[in-house]
Motif scaffolding. Sequence first.
Motif, PDB file in Angstrom:
ATOM      1  N   LYS A 308      34.109  35.718  41.694  1.00 56.91           N
ATOM      2  CA  LYS A 308      34.794  34.352  41.873  1.00 56.91           C
ATOM      3  C   LYS A 308      34.881  33.958  43.227  1.00 56.91           C
ATOM      4  O   LYS A 308      34.666  34.865  44.344  1.00 56.91           O
ATOM      5  N   GLN A 312      39.548  31.197  45.185  1.00 60.02           N
ATOM      6  CA  GLN A 312      40.389  31.699  44.175  1.00 60.02           C
ATOM      7  C   GLN A 312      40.869  32.855  43.993  1.00 60.02           C
ATOM      8  O   GLN A 312      42.100  33.127  43.507  1.00 60.02           O
ATOM      9  N   LEU A 313      40.314  33.799  44.674  1.00 63.44           N
ATOM     10  CA  LEU A 313      40.550  35.204  44.983  1.00 63.44           C
ATOM     11  C   LEU A 313      41.989  35.135  45.530  1.00 63.44           C
ATOM     12  O   LEU A 313      43.137  35.740  45.044  1.00 63.44           O
ATOM     13  N   SER A 315      44.134  32.690  46.105  1.00 63.15           N
ATOM     14  CA  SER A 315      45.133  31.894  45.332  1.00 63.15           C
ATOM     15  C   SER A 315      45.605  32.820  44.374  1.00 63.15           C
ATOM     16  O   SER A 315      46.963  32.951  44.334  1.00 63.15           O
ATOM     17  N   GLU A 316      44.978  33.591  43.841  1.00 64.18           N
ATOM     18  CA  GLU A 316      45.552  34.331  42.668  1.00 64.18           C
ATOM     19  C   GLU A 316      46.317  35.477  43.288  1.00 64.18           C
ATOM     20  O   GLU A 316      47.246  36.016  42.513  1.00 64.18           O
ATOM     21  N   VAL A 319      49.865  34.496  44.273  1.00 64.80           N
ATOM     22  CA  VAL A 319      50.606  34.264  42.711  1.00 64.80           C
ATOM     23  C   VAL A 319      50.983  35.562  42.525  1.00 64.80           C
ATOM     24  O   VAL A 319      52.498  35.645  42.382  1.00 64.80           O
ATOM     25  N   ALA A 320      50.220  36.546  42.709  1.00 66.35           N
ATOM     26  CA  ALA A 320      50.577  37.910  42.141  1.00 66.35           C
ATOM     27  C   ALA A 320      51.849  38.479  42.899  1.00 66.35           C
ATOM     28  O   ALA A 320      52.766  39.131  42.684  1.00 66.35           O
ATOM     29  N   SER A 368      44.807  46.663  39.223  1.00 68.01           N
ATOM     30  CA  SER A 368      44.398  45.304  38.818  1.00 68.01           C
ATOM     31  C   SER A 368      43.399  44.700  39.895  1.00 68.01           C
ATOM     32  O   SER A 368      43.440  45.371  40.976  1.00 68.01           O
ATOM     33  N   GLN A 369      43.086  43.521  39.763  1.00 67.14           N
ATOM     34  CA  GLN A 369      42.333  42.857  40.496  1.00 67.14           C
ATOM     35  C   GLN A 369      43.065  42.549  41.787  1.00 67.14           C
ATOM     36  O   GLN A 369      42.383  42.359  42.998  1.00 67.14           O
ATOM     37  N   ALA A 370      44.483  42.016  41.547  1.00 69.05           N
ATOM     38  CA  ALA A 370      45.269  41.635  42.698  1.00 69.05           C
ATOM     39  C   ALA A 370      45.217  43.087  43.607  1.00 69.05           C
ATOM     40  O   ALA A 370      45.196  42.867  44.839  1.00 69.05           O
ATOM     41  N   THR A 373      41.765  43.135  45.661  1.00 68.80           N
ATOM     42  CA  THR A 373      41.722  42.031  46.555  1.00 68.80           C
ATOM     43  C   THR A 373      42.590  42.683  47.732  1.00 68.80           C
ATOM     44  O   THR A 373      42.283  42.242  49.003  1.00 68.80           O
TER      45      THR A 373
END
Length: 503
Positions: A308, A312-313, A315-316, A319-320, A368-370, A373
Amino acid sequence: MYMGIDLGTSGVKVIITSECGDILDSASAPVAISRPHALWSEQNPQDWWTATNNAIQTLSSRIDLRDVKAMGIAGQMHGATLLDGNDQIIRPAILWNDGRCEAQCKDIEESVSTSREITGNIMMPGFTAPKLRWVQQNEPENFARIAKVLLPKDYLRFLLSGKYISDMSDAAGTLWMDTRKRQWDTTLLAACGLTTEHMPELVEGNQISAYLDKSIAEQWGMQSIPIVGGAGDNAAGAVGVGLVHAGQAMLSLGTSGVYFVVTDGFQANPDSAVHSFCHALPQKWHLMSVLLSAASCLQWYADKIAQKPVSQLLSELNVALKNESSDLSNDSIRRSPLIFLPYLSGERTPHNDASATGSFFGLTHDTSQAHLTYAVLEGVSLAFADAVDALEASFVKNQALPEEVTLIGGGAKSRLWRQLLATVLDKKLCFREGGEVGPSLGAARLAQLAVDTEKTIDQICPQPALIEEYHPDSTFLDWYKQKRTTFKALYTATKPLNNKDKQ
């Protein structure tokens, strides 16, 4: 007006500044890298000239360059450009990120037992001296033809003026200099089969070194203006953000990472792979810690793992983080035990370990991805903390730590990362305008310092306007002290595994 040229690894950037220091225009042109063998990194010096000419021709088509009063040059450090007696290029230039000469580093330090005391640095493959030792041992026919050894930006200067000249900051990165005395060291040169006759003359970064060749000036619609000494890229970048006095510091969160502090005198901590170089200004030096992978770690993760865009990473991730419970005990991302080692290209400070590798430690079914990151941002920040400690251990007794650190570089565009760094480092960070301009601005300012004698150094080299200040989050200070212990232990535990093939 004033011109600043930055010969980077991937291209040349030229800017024009006004008398007030504003950037009036800029132009860039790319330069290709050749990697013919494992660990090798080379460029054709003629490509540097082609890119510079193309960028300046572009500027001359848009702006009248007859009012340019002086020119400064900055550039990638450590590259070995070899000329014969007819000023012809002998072989492709060997670049700063070339890793072929590890054995030659050991050779030189064994030949000159005091090399670390003289230079203030540990001998590394990135520096120029071991590159010439490698040529001597592996390409004796080429070595026998050498008449001059020039750094990349100084080869440009030669083409612009016909003069063999370097500045103190860039020359210090060759590891042929007595950094304290700001002069070539004959013992270190002799260890590489060279003498001072092979070296360019040395000048200060804000000192006039030569004048632009009249025929070239005519082609570009310019006068035969002074060319100042200039600087290596990091020293020029520091001048560009106003780091001209002892105690000022910056942290560059770019592709690689740099922690840079100006000093009034020569200081060193070579055993921790801290770099000790002359600054671009007279009677100034600087200490520098270097991370080989910083923002590039996030780019790698975005491209190869998450697949990604970085934006975007982030931003996500934001949010998380906002969706997590306000109860700190449930703050699963910020207080995750997951650790990322960011050594994707080995590491310089403080480990000097070309074999170090990156890794994630502590993965579970809940990861998780969060989490991943955030771990990447955190791992780079923890590596910076190691680098900062190594540099500040170099300070002389009773020297005060920098009160604030200017934060620059592409990675610093993330507010989340800026705050995380301030907390992990336990330092006040100042995010300022213009940090992305880079060394070309410092080169232009050095040019103005040489000829604009009516203004003070602070008037010509002010710190850019402050955008935001960041202070450590006291909630997490103890957490990161504990996490750094695990981070360091993880590197120590994996080092023998990374080096097993050398044992």
